[in-house]
Design a protein around this motif. Sequence first.
Motif, PDB file in Angstrom:
ATOM      1  N   ILE A 117       6.135   2.877  37.160  1.00  0.00           N
ATOM      2  CA  ILE A 117       6.608   3.618  38.332  1.00  0.00           C
ATOM      3  C   ILE A 117       5.512   4.559  38.818  1.00  0.00           C
ATOM      4  CG2 ILE A 117       8.352   5.203  39.222  1.00  0.00           C
ATOM      5  CD1 ILE A 117       9.398   2.363  38.442  1.00  0.00           C
ATOM      6  N   GLY A 118       4.928   5.325  37.907  1.00  0.00           N
ATOM      7  CA  GLY A 118       3.856   6.223  38.306  1.00  0.00           C
ATOM      8  C   GLY A 118       3.479   7.181  37.195  1.00  0.00           C
ATOM      9  N   SER A 119       2.406   7.930  37.441  1.00  0.00           N
ATOM     10  CA  SER A 119       1.952   8.920  36.477  1.00  0.00           C
ATOM     11  C   SER A 119       1.270  10.069  37.217  1.00  0.00           C
ATOM     12  CB  SER A 119       0.993   8.295  35.464  1.00  0.00           C
ATOM     13  OG  SER A 119      -0.182   7.864  36.102  1.00  0.00           O
ATOM     14  N   ASP A 120       1.146  11.179  36.534  1.00  0.00           N
ATOM     15  CA  ASP A 120       0.464  12.346  37.078  1.00  0.00           C
ATOM     16  C   ASP A 120      -0.110  13.121  35.905  1.00  0.00           C
ATOM     17  OD1 ASP A 120      -0.495  14.210  38.890  1.00  0.00           O
ATOM     18  OD2 ASP A 120       1.423  15.228  39.147  1.00  0.00           O
ATOM     19  N   MET A 121      -1.183  13.842  36.170  1.00  0.00           N
ATOM     20  CA  MET A 121      -1.805  14.677  35.147  1.00  0.00           C
ATOM     21  C   MET A 121      -2.259  15.962  35.821  1.00  0.00           C
ATOM     22  SD  MET A 121      -5.076  14.039  32.560  1.00  0.00           S
ATOM     23  CE  MET A 121      -5.081  12.341  32.931  1.00  0.00           C
ATOM     24  N   ASP A 122      -2.111  17.076  35.111  1.00  0.00           N
ATOM     25  CA  ASP A 122      -2.570  18.357  35.636  1.00  0.00           C
ATOM     26  C   ASP A 122      -3.079  19.187  34.472  1.00  0.00           C
ATOM     27  OD1 ASP A 122      -3.186  20.352  37.417  1.00  0.00           O
ATOM     28  OD2 ASP A 122      -1.116  20.967  37.785  1.00  0.00           O
ATOM     29  N   ASN A 123      -3.882  20.199  34.803  1.00  0.00           N
ATOM     30  CA  ASN A 123      -4.420  21.061  33.765  1.00  0.00           C
ATOM     31  C   ASN A 123      -4.496  22.494  34.261  1.00  0.00           C
ATOM     32  OD1 ASN A 123      -7.288  21.939  34.552  1.00  0.00           O
ATOM     33  ND2 ASN A 123      -7.315  19.751  34.979  1.00  0.00           N
ATOM     34  N   LYS A 124      -4.580  23.371  33.312  1.00  0.00           N
ATOM     35  CA  LYS A 124      -4.833  24.791  33.569  1.00  0.00           C
ATOM     36  C   LYS A 124      -6.057  25.193  32.744  1.00  0.00           C
ATOM     37  CE  LYS A 124      -1.541  25.701  36.396  1.00  0.00           C
ATOM     38  NZ  LYS A 124      -1.784  26.028  37.765  1.00  0.00           N
ATOM     39  N   ASN A 125      -7.056  24.313  32.735  1.00  0.00           N
ATOM     40  CA  ASN A 125      -8.296  24.584  32.019  1.00  0.00           C
ATOM     41  C   ASN A 125      -9.047  25.710  32.715  1.00  0.00           C
ATOM     42  OD1 ASN A 125      -7.616  22.382  30.481  1.00  0.00           O
ATOM     43  ND2 ASN A 125      -9.008  20.990  31.508  1.00  0.00           N
ATOM     44  N   GLU A 126      -9.800  26.462  31.944  1.00  0.00           N
ATOM     45  CA  GLU A 126     -10.595  27.523  32.552  1.00  0.00           C
ATOM     46  C   GLU A 126     -11.756  27.914  31.651  1.00  0.00           C
ATOM     47  OE1 GLU A 126      -8.459  31.530  32.381  1.00  0.00           O
ATOM     48  OE2 GLU A 126      -6.801  30.134  32.095  1.00  0.00           O
ATOM     49  N   GLN A 127     -12.790  28.411  32.264  1.00  0.00           N
ATOM     50  CA  GLN A 127     -13.913  28.990  31.540  1.00  0.00           C
ATOM     51  C   GLN A 127     -13.572  30.448  31.270  1.00  0.00           C
ATOM     52  OE1 GLN A 127     -17.016  27.468  30.574  1.00  0.00           O
ATOM     53  NE2 GLN A 127     -15.741  25.693  30.967  1.00  0.00           N
ATOM     54  N   VAL A 128     -13.757  30.881  30.034  1.00  0.00           N
ATOM     55  CA  VAL A 128     -13.397  32.235  29.645  1.00  0.00           C
ATOM     56  C   VAL A 128     -14.569  32.912  28.949  1.00  0.00           C
ATOM     57  CG1 VAL A 128     -10.931  31.751  29.464  1.00  0.00           C
ATOM     58  CG2 VAL A 128     -12.394  31.409  27.483  1.00  0.00           C
ATOM     59  N   ASP A 129     -14.488  34.198  28.848  1.00  0.00           N
ATOM     60  CA  ASP A 129     -15.510  34.973  28.151  1.00  0.00           C
ATOM     61  C   ASP A 129     -14.813  35.734  27.031  1.00  0.00           C
ATOM     62  OD1 ASP A 129     -17.908  36.157  27.486  1.00  0.00           O
ATOM     63  OD2 ASP A 129     -17.726  37.742  28.988  1.00  0.00           O
ATOM     64  N   GLY A 130     -14.790  35.151  25.842  1.00  0.00           N
ATOM     65  CA  GLY A 130     -14.113  35.772  24.707  1.00  0.00           C
ATOM     66  C   GLY A 130     -12.802  35.098  24.388  1.00  0.00           C
ATOM     67  N   ARG A 131     -12.106  35.671  23.426  1.00  0.00           N
ATOM     68  CA  ARG A 131     -10.846  35.112  22.939  1.00  0.00           C
ATOM     69  C   ARG A 131      -9.739  35.289  23.979  1.00  0.00           C
ATOM     70  NH1 ARG A 131      -8.697  34.365  17.542  1.00  0.00           N
ATOM     71  NH2 ARG A 131     -10.634  35.230  16.744  1.00  0.00           N
ATOM     72  N   VAL A 132      -8.963  34.225  24.204  1.00  0.00           N
ATOM     73  CA  VAL A 132      -7.820  34.271  25.124  1.00  0.00           C
ATOM     74  C   VAL A 132      -6.614  34.785  24.341  1.00  0.00           C
ATOM     75  CG1 VAL A 132      -6.268  32.882  26.547  1.00  0.00           C
ATOM     76  CG2 VAL A 132      -8.702  32.380  26.521  1.00  0.00           C
ATOM     77  N   SER A 133      -6.016  35.875  24.799  1.00  0.00           N
ATOM     78  CA  SER A 133      -4.864  36.432  24.085  1.00  0.00           C
ATOM     79  C   SER A 133      -3.546  35.826  24.587  1.00  0.00           C
ATOM     80  CB  SER A 133      -4.839  37.954  24.206  1.00  0.00           C
ATOM     81  OG  SER A 133      -4.796  38.334  25.559  1.00  0.00           O
ATOM     82  N   ASN A 134      -3.386  35.619  25.880  1.00  0.00           N
ATOM     83  CA  ASN A 134      -2.185  34.992  26.421  1.00  0.00           C
ATOM     84  C   ASN A 134      -2.491  33.516  26.665  1.00  0.00           C
ATOM     85  OD1 ASN A 134       0.144  34.188  27.665  1.00  0.00           O
ATOM     86  ND2 ASN A 134      -0.133  35.431  29.493  1.00  0.00           N
ATOM     87  N   LYS A 135      -2.043  32.662  25.759  1.00  0.00           N
ATOM     88  CA  LYS A 135      -2.361  31.228  25.830  1.00  0.00           C
ATOM     89  C   LYS A 135      -1.320  30.412  26.594  1.00  0.00           C
ATOM     90  CE  LYS A 135      -5.084  31.215  21.636  1.00  0.00           C
ATOM     91  NZ  LYS A 135      -5.328  30.561  20.363  1.00  0.00           N
ATOM     92  N   TYR A 136      -0.227  31.029  27.068  1.00  0.00           N
ATOM     93  CA  TYR A 136       0.835  30.302  27.747  1.00  0.00           C
ATOM     94  C   TYR A 136       0.391  29.868  29.147  1.00  0.00           C
ATOM     95  CZ  TYR A 136       5.297  28.903  29.645  1.00  0.00           C
ATOM     96  OH  TYR A 136       6.304  28.159  30.211  1.00  0.00           O
ATOM     97  N   ARG A 137       0.617  28.592  29.462  1.00  0.00           N
ATOM     98  CA  ARG A 137       0.311  28.038  30.782  1.00  0.00           C
ATOM     99  C   ARG A 137       1.436  27.083  31.183  1.00  0.00           C
ATOM    100  NH1 ARG A 137      -2.961  31.372  29.649  1.00  0.00           N
ATOM    101  NH2 ARG A 137      -5.183  31.396  30.040  1.00  0.00           N
ATOM    102  N   GLU A 138       1.560  26.825  32.493  1.00  0.00           N
ATOM    103  CA  GLU A 138       2.507  25.841  33.016  1.00  0.00           C
ATOM    104  C   GLU A 138       1.799  24.942  34.012  1.00  0.00           C
ATOM    105  OE1 GLU A 138       6.932  27.874  32.991  1.00  0.00           O
ATOM    106  OE2 GLU A 138       5.898  27.644  34.889  1.00  0.00           O
ATOM    107  N   VAL A 139       2.168  23.664  33.981  1.00  0.00           N
ATOM    108  CA  VAL A 139       1.674  22.725  34.982  1.00  0.00           C
ATOM    109  C   VAL A 139       2.879  22.091  35.670  1.00  0.00           C
ATOM    110  CG1 VAL A 139      -0.532  22.186  33.876  1.00  0.00           C
ATOM    111  CG2 VAL A 139       1.486  20.858  33.276  1.00  0.00           C
ATOM    112  N   LYS A 140       2.665  21.680  36.922  1.00  0.00           N
ATOM    113  CA  LYS A 140       3.691  20.980  37.685  1.00  0.00           C
ATOM    114  C   LYS A 140       3.207  19.545  37.887  1.00  0.00           C
ATOM    115  CE  LYS A 140       5.314  25.120  39.880  1.00  0.00           C
ATOM    116  NZ  LYS A 140       5.536  25.881  41.074  1.00  0.00           N
TER     117      LYS A 140
END
Length: 181
Positions: A117-140
């Motif tokens: 039927i179909g497919s989709d892919m999304d990301n919330k990738n990002e370049q960061v400087d240091g440790r990420v403290s809030n790791k929660y992300r959402e994709v649609k």
Amino acid sequence: MKKIALTSLLLMSALSGVAHADTVYVNGTLHTLTKSDFVQSGNHYSAYIDVVGDNGQQLIFDVDAVVGGNGYQQITYQKICLQMGRWGCVEPDIREIISDDFRYVVELNVSCSGIAIGSDMDNKNEQVDGRVSNKYREVKLLTQNTLVTGGNCQQLKVEVNGLELDSISNISLDVLIAETF
């Protein structure tokens, strides 16, 4: 006799480990699934939805999802020597190496009785400087398609795959199958 057959069918379905998320009717109402409607294997989630009303007509498939969870940031450790002595390292230390690449990638795949039927892919990738403290992300994610399955669409298979992430904590997915006008 009918009660025994129905009871054994329900028992076999429950023991098979396959998530049957009710039934979606062609031209019926919007059908909503949550994470509890899926069977989990690692970061791979699958749900099966029976389809009623495919009589060979042209169908519109509309599946959209919001998938939330924790992303992944690679952290490695390296042993270094702060001071060398006559017989080797006198002052060893372990340094933490934090990647500047934060990853959260999710894929949605939808098929019906083996028909893509179909497919989709999304990301919330990002370049960061240091440790990420809030790791929660959402994709649609959204998959829409109009096609004729020849009356062969009997069971919709919906797969949510966490490709690069730590964990998926919630899935909210809507399914609608309709006839064209």
